[in-house]
Design a protein around this motif. Structure first.
Motif, PDB file in Angstrom:
ATOM      1  N   GLU A 115       0.823  -1.206   0.000  1.00  0.00           N
ATOM      2  CA  GLU A 115       0.000   0.000   0.000  1.00  0.00           C
ATOM      3  C   GLU A 115       0.862   1.263   0.000  1.00  0.00           C
ATOM      4  N   GLN A 116       1.960   1.246   0.734  1.00  0.00           N
ATOM      5  CA  GLN A 116       2.851   2.409   0.761  1.00  0.00           C
ATOM      6  C   GLN A 116       3.482   2.650  -0.611  1.00  0.00           C
ATOM      7  N   TYR A 117       3.979   1.579  -1.226  1.00  0.00           N
ATOM      8  CA  TYR A 117       4.598   1.718  -2.544  1.00  0.00           C
ATOM      9  C   TYR A 117       3.568   2.086  -3.611  1.00  0.00           C
ATOM     10  N   ALA A 118       2.362   1.536  -3.510  1.00  0.00           N
ATOM     11  CA  ALA A 118       1.314   1.855  -4.484  1.00  0.00           C
ATOM     12  C   ALA A 118       0.962   3.338  -4.426  1.00  0.00           C
ATOM     13  N   LEU A 119       0.921   3.900  -3.206  1.00  0.00           N
ATOM     14  CA  LEU A 119       0.652   5.327  -3.071  1.00  0.00           C
ATOM     15  C   LEU A 119       1.761   6.145  -3.722  1.00  0.00           C
ATOM     16  N   LYS A 120       3.007   5.749  -3.508  1.00  0.00           N
ATOM     17  CA  LYS A 120       4.124   6.459  -4.136  1.00  0.00           C
ATOM     18  C   LYS A 120       4.056   6.368  -5.658  1.00  0.00           C
ATOM     19  N   VAL A 121       3.650   5.197  -6.157  1.00  0.00           N
ATOM     20  CA  VAL A 121       3.511   5.019  -7.603  1.00  0.00           C
ATOM     21  C   VAL A 121       2.425   5.946  -8.148  1.00  0.00           C
ATOM     22  N   GLY A 122       1.274   6.002  -7.462  1.00  0.00           N
ATOM     23  CA  GLY A 122       0.201   6.890  -7.900  1.00  0.00           C
ATOM     24  C   GLY A 122       0.623   8.344  -7.889  1.00  0.00           C
TER      25      GLY A 122
END
Length: 385
Positions: A115-122
């Protein structure tokens, strides 16, 4: 060589198919956001036009705020740029989020890290695609960046379907490099769009159920979903996330007239978690993608305002009054409310409460005097009789 040509041809058709599907998804974002508009378009069209006309007549600063009014050609080019951005996001998000999903499914990545990495990707996709396709100008006003941000609940107004992408793209400027990751509360029906669903679910955003309604109409929340919201928010806090919430609960169809009636959910979360509430304000995003008029691009300039001095409010009324004054003024007019510091530190609210208490005391004294005079007159009349 023939096999390679066939493979190249197949790859080309595959890429074209993805591009076509992504364009379709981009248009489905607009269709999803305009679903509420279709429910109330006939009902509210006349009222909206009358209110808009009144706002132009009564507000002498309108020309200053909307001085970037676009002509037909500029409006069309801006709309093309915005659609290109949405289409590009529809391609970029599935491609960049798939590896994280695969690693999570193979149990090589924990849910929290995913979830943390997905937010950074977004955030990365939104930020760089807005740089490559500059269809809007965003001014970010924020306090000095903190070295160790305090865990907080973020409350923001909601005026456009573009709000989430504007916030993701500008989060680095708004909250800083050392900010805590954030989970945003959203309407679950937004998952009808596959790309939106992919982004929100991979980032672990928190859904809330409510009956489908038109923009500006009352929200009918599912109480079971609200209990789940509290549970998920509590879990997010323990896992190191901040929580973002939109007190209006829906898109505002008339942001020029001020905020919609707000809910005190942010105060409930703050009281439960014993964390301060901080404010964000968006201004001008509706001029690109309006809640009821759709992608009717009338301007390109917008603002993001981040306020410091997060505070733990004592009552829901205090939170709502402060939010409506601070965020409402900036979201409506693009300028700060008078006595901003006093509003943020709570001293202005105390002053208002003292004035209210004194007024109530004065009214009570007048009633007591009136009652005493009436009783005296009645006694005098009885004595004469």
């Amino acid at each position: 060589m023939t096999i390679l040509r066939r493979k190249s041809s197949n790859c080309l058709w595959f890429v074209l198919a993805i591009a076509f599907a992504s364009v379709a998804n981009g248009f489905s974002l607009q269709q999803l956001a305009s679903r509420r508009m279709q429910l109330c378009k006939t009902k509210h069209a006349t009222t909206t036009n009358v209110l808009s006309a009144a706002a132009v007549i009564e507000d002498s600063t309108a020309a200053t705020r909307y001085d970037d009014q676009l002509g037909p050609m500029a409006s069309a080019l801006t709309k093309i740029g915005m659609m290109s951005f949405i289409t590009s996001m529809c391609i970029a998000l599935p491609v960049t989020l798939f590896p994280l999903w695969a690693l999570y499914k193979m149990k090589l990545l924990s849910r929290v890290k995913k979830e943390q990495y997905a937010l950074k990707v977004g955030q990365f996709c939104s930020r760089w695609l807005m740089r490559l396709i500059p269809f809007c100008n965003v001014k970010v006003t924020a306090p000095p960046l903190e070295s160790s941000p305090e865990p907080s609940i973020w409350a923001c107004n909601h005026v456009s379907a573009l709000d989430i992408f504007i916030l993701l793209a500008n989060d680095l400027k708004a909250r800083g490099k050392k900010k805590r990751p954030i989970k945003i509360v959203y309407w679950k029906q937004l998952e009808d769009n596959p790309v939106t669903k992919l982004l929100f679910t991979q980032c672990g955003f928190i859904p809330v159920e409510m009956t489908a309604n038109a923009a500006g109409e009352s929200n009918d929340y599912d109480m079971k979903s609200f209990k789940l919201l509290l549970k998920e928010a509590k879990k997010a806090f323990t896992e190191g996330f901040d929580v973002g919430i939109l007190p209006e609960g829906q898109l505002n169809p008339t942001p020029e007239q001020g905020l919609l009636p707000c809910f005190s959910g942010a105060f409930t979360l703050a009281k439960m978690s014993k964390r301060p509430i901080r404010f964000m304000a968006l201004q001008g995003t509706h001029r690109l993608w309006h809640a009821t008029q759709g992608m009717n691009c009338t301007g390109r300039n917008m603002q993001v305002r981040v306020y410091d001095e997060g505070r733990k409010y004592k009552t829901a009324d205090e939170f709502l009054a402060t939010f409506e004054a601070v965020v409402g003024e900036f979201g409506t007019h693009g300028q700060e409310v008078k006595n901003l510091s006093a509003w943020l530190d709570g001293s202005h609210w105390k002053q208002l409460q003292q004035q209210k208490t004194e007024e109530e005391r004065a009214v009570k004294q007048k009633e007591e005097i009136k009652t005493a005079i009436g009783a005296a007159d009645e006694t005098s009349s009885n004595d004469k009789a």
